[in-house]
Motif scaffolding. Structure first.
Motif, mmCIF file in Angstrom:
data_model
loop_
_atom_site.group_PDB
_atom_site.id
_atom_site.type_symbol
_atom_site.label_atom_id
_atom_site.label_comp_id
_atom_site.label_asym_id
_atom_site.label_seq_id
_atom_site.Cartn_x
_atom_site.Cartn_y
_atom_site.Cartn_z
ATOM 1 N N TYR A 137 -0.861 -10.215 -10.645
ATOM 2 C CA TYR A 137 -2.455 -9.859 -11.048
ATOM 3 C C TYR A 137 -3.520 -10.312 -9.920
ATOM 4 N N VAL A 138 -4.396 -9.269 -9.585
ATOM 5 C CA VAL A 138 -5.376 -9.543 -8.843
ATOM 6 C C VAL A 138 -6.991 -9.357 -9.320
ATOM 7 N N ARG A 139 -7.317 -10.626 -9.249
ATOM 8 C CA ARG A 139 -8.507 -10.659 -10.044
ATOM 9 C C ARG A 139 -9.662 -9.674 -9.646
ATOM 10 N N GLU A 140 -9.637 -9.497 -8.165
ATOM 11 C CA GLU A 140 -10.719 -8.596 -7.669
ATOM 12 C C GLU A 140 -10.519 -6.985 -7.842
ATOM 13 N N GLN A 141 -9.238 -6.728 -8.374
ATOM 14 C CA GLN A 141 -9.112 -5.199 -8.814
ATOM 15 C C GLN A 141 -8.624 -5.022 -10.237
ATOM 16 N N PRO A 142 -9.806 -5.435 -11.310
ATOM 17 C CA PRO A 142 -9.301 -5.416 -12.597
ATOM 18 C C PRO A 142 -9.335 -3.870 -12.915
ATOM 19 N N ASP A 143 -8.342 -3.612 -13.839
ATOM 20 C CA ASP A 143 -7.885 -2.133 -14.281
ATOM 21 C C ASP A 143 -8.749 -1.774 -15.520
ATOM 22 N N THR A 144 -9.787 -0.952 -15.285
ATOM 23 C CA THR A 144 -10.433 -0.386 -16.594
ATOM 24 C C THR A 144 -10.003 0.924 -17.288
ATOM 25 N N ALA A 145 -8.847 1.354 -16.494
ATOM 26 C CA ALA A 145 -8.479 2.661 -16.875
ATOM 27 C C ALA A 145 -7.154 2.702 -17.848
ATOM 28 N N ARG A 146 -6.630 1.843 -17.387
ATOM 29 C CA ARG A 146 -5.007 1.948 -18.038
ATOM 30 C C ARG A 146 -4.967 1.041 -19.109
ATOM 31 N N ARG A 147 -4.453 0.999 -20.354
ATOM 32 C CA ARG A 147 -4.412 0.195 -21.288
ATOM 33 C C ARG A 147 -3.271 -0.830 -21.003
ATOM 34 N N TRP A 148 -3.393 -1.984 -21.117
ATOM 35 C CA TRP A 148 -2.556 -3.090 -21.150
ATOM 36 C C TRP A 148 -2.076 -3.509 -19.617
ATOM 37 N N ILE A 149 -2.961 -3.002 -18.890
ATOM 38 C CA ILE A 149 -2.626 -3.405 -17.376
ATOM 39 C C ILE A 149 -3.816 -4.254 -16.523
ATOM 40 N N GLY A 150 -3.533 -5.265 -16.020
ATOM 41 C CA GLY A 150 -4.639 -6.070 -15.737
ATOM 42 C C GLY A 150 -5.266 -5.716 -14.577
ATOM 43 N N SER A 151 -4.488 -5.388 -13.333
ATOM 44 C CA SER A 151 -5.069 -4.973 -12.164
ATOM 45 C C SER A 151 -4.579 -3.656 -11.516
ATOM 46 N N THR A 152 -5.437 -3.025 -10.611
ATOM 47 C CA THR A 152 -5.210 -1.618 -10.278
ATOM 48 C C THR A 152 -3.869 -1.685 -9.483
ATOM 49 N N ASN A 153 -3.589 -2.683 -8.649
ATOM 50 C CA ASN A 153 -2.157 -2.753 -7.973
ATOM 51 C C ASN A 153 -1.143 -2.727 -8.735
ATOM 52 N N GLN A 154 -1.295 -3.034 -9.813
ATOM 53 C CA GLN A 154 0.214 -3.174 -10.752
ATOM 54 C C GLN A 154 0.654 -1.509 -11.042
ATOM 55 N N ARG A 155 1.863 -1.687 -11.251
ATOM 56 C CA ARG A 155 2.325 -0.407 -11.338
ATOM 57 C C ARG A 155 3.238 -0.407 -12.772
ATOM 58 N N ILE A 156 3.293 0.678 -13.459
ATOM 59 C CA ILE A 156 4.219 1.122 -14.489
ATOM 60 C C ILE A 156 5.300 2.044 -14.086
ATOM 61 N N HIS A 157 6.395 1.375 -14.184
ATOM 62 C CA HIS A 157 7.598 2.065 -14.145
ATOM 63 C C HIS A 157 8.357 2.559 -15.332
ATOM 64 N N PHE A 158 8.599 3.696 -15.498
ATOM 65 C CA PHE A 158 9.440 4.246 -16.537
ATOM 66 C C PHE A 158 10.792 4.036 -16.387
ATOM 67 N N LEU A 159 11.636 3.437 -16.509
ATOM 68 C CA LEU A 159 12.836 3.258 -15.925
ATOM 69 C C LEU A 159 13.772 3.836 -16.849
ATOM 70 N N THR A 160 13.452 4.576 -17.885
ATOM 71 C CA THR A 160 14.379 5.263 -18.914
ATOM 72 C C THR A 160 13.542 6.377 -19.321
ATOM 73 N N ASP A 161 13.822 7.194 -19.995
ATOM 74 C CA ASP A 161 13.180 8.442 -20.605
ATOM 75 C C ASP A 161 12.758 8.344 -22.054
ATOM 76 N N ARG A 162 12.673 7.055 -22.492
ATOM 77 C CA ARG A 162 12.197 6.566 -23.963
ATOM 78 C C ARG A 162 10.744 6.614 -23.984
ATOM 79 N N TYR A 163 9.908 6.589 -22.662
ATOM 80 C CA TYR A 163 8.493 6.556 -22.966
ATOM 81 C C TYR A 163 7.909 7.704 -21.579
ATOM 82 N N ARG A 164 6.875 8.096 -21.784
ATOM 83 C CA ARG A 164 6.359 8.985 -20.881
ATOM 84 C C ARG A 164 4.903 8.342 -20.385
ATOM 85 N N ALA A 165 4.703 8.879 -19.052
ATOM 86 C CA ALA A 165 3.348 8.357 -18.378
ATOM 87 C C ALA A 165 2.170 9.184 -18.900
ATOM 88 N N ASP A 166 2.579 10.419 -19.453
ATOM 89 C CA ASP A 166 1.378 11.125 -20.132
ATOM 90 C C ASP A 166 1.099 11.060 -21.423
#
Ligand code: SF4
Length: 210
Positions: free
Chosen positions: A135-164
């Motif tokens: 978590y990087v306090r200086e980079q708050p994420d206001t666009a993606r739900r559940w994500i704290g800071s913009t540096n953090q990545r969401i990896h879909f490691l299976t096909d059970r969920y989708r980025a869109d």
């Protein structure tokens, strides 16, 4: 009939059997007690020491999970990969029951993939969604739900969920439960509401990051 569970205990800070504030759909959320990282601005500082929380058997957690009406589990912390043996066993049990697994970690996926520890390998192998990075306090994420800071990545490691899936763009939510033992808070508060519940009896919440 599911395979027998390993006789393991786990140190947990909090369990919320059904929440809609910790990932897609209704989820069984487990916060581990203990994180070796020290992200400035972490709002789960009481979850950082490895001492404390509650010692639970894997069997008792899975029994609670089987009673919960959820589509998956979410593992948070604390740091789930600092508890990888118990976390991987819980994730495997969830998968065996047809449930999905989401994990928040302060480590990077590439670094985790280099670890030879079988429990880390197994936890990655049973994870559907991995949110990684500190978590990087200086980079708050206001666009993606559940994500704290913009540096953090969401990896879909299976096909059970989708980025869109539109769920990732919906507003964050905060859940407050009043229980006999006190007040439980989880989810993502508005920035100016962080810490408002400090001082309440027995409070728990998610951090705005892993
Ligand atoms: S934000 Fe997460 S990874 Fe960072 S110190 Fe807090 S619990 Fe640990």
């Amino acid at each position: 009939m599911h395979p027998p569970l390993p006789e393991l205990t786990m140190q947990v800070a909090q369990v919320v059997p059904a929440t809609e504030a910790e990932g897609p759909g209704r989820r069984f959320a487990v916060w581990f007690q203990g994180c070796p990282l020290r992200c400035p601005g972490c709002c789960n500082t009481e979850f950082l020491p490895f001492k404390g929380g509650e010692t639970r058997t894997l069997a008792s957690i899975v029994a609670d999970l089987e009673r919960a009406d959820v589509e998956g589990i979410t593992l948070l912390g604390g740091e789930p990969f600092a508890h990888s043996e118990a976390a991987s066993a819980l994730a495997a049990a969830a998968r065996q029951r047809g449930l999905t697994v989401m994990v928040f970690t302060g480590y990077l996926l590439e670094d985790l993939q280099r670890r030879p520890d079988p429990a880390v390998v197994n936890l990655l192998a049973t994870t559907d969604i991995l949110v990684d990075g500190p978590y990087v306090r200086e980079q708050p994420d206001t666009a993606r739900r559940w994500i704290g800071s913009t540096n953090q990545r969401i990896h879909f490691l299976t096909d059970r969920y989708r980025a869109d899936d539109p769920c990732w763009r919906m507003r964050n939510t905060l859940e407050i439960r009043v229980e006999k033992t006190g007040v439980t808070v989880n989810g993502f508060p508005a920035a100016d509401a962080v810490g408002l519940w400090k001082g309440w009896t027995r409070t728990k919440r998610t951090q705005p990051g892993p």
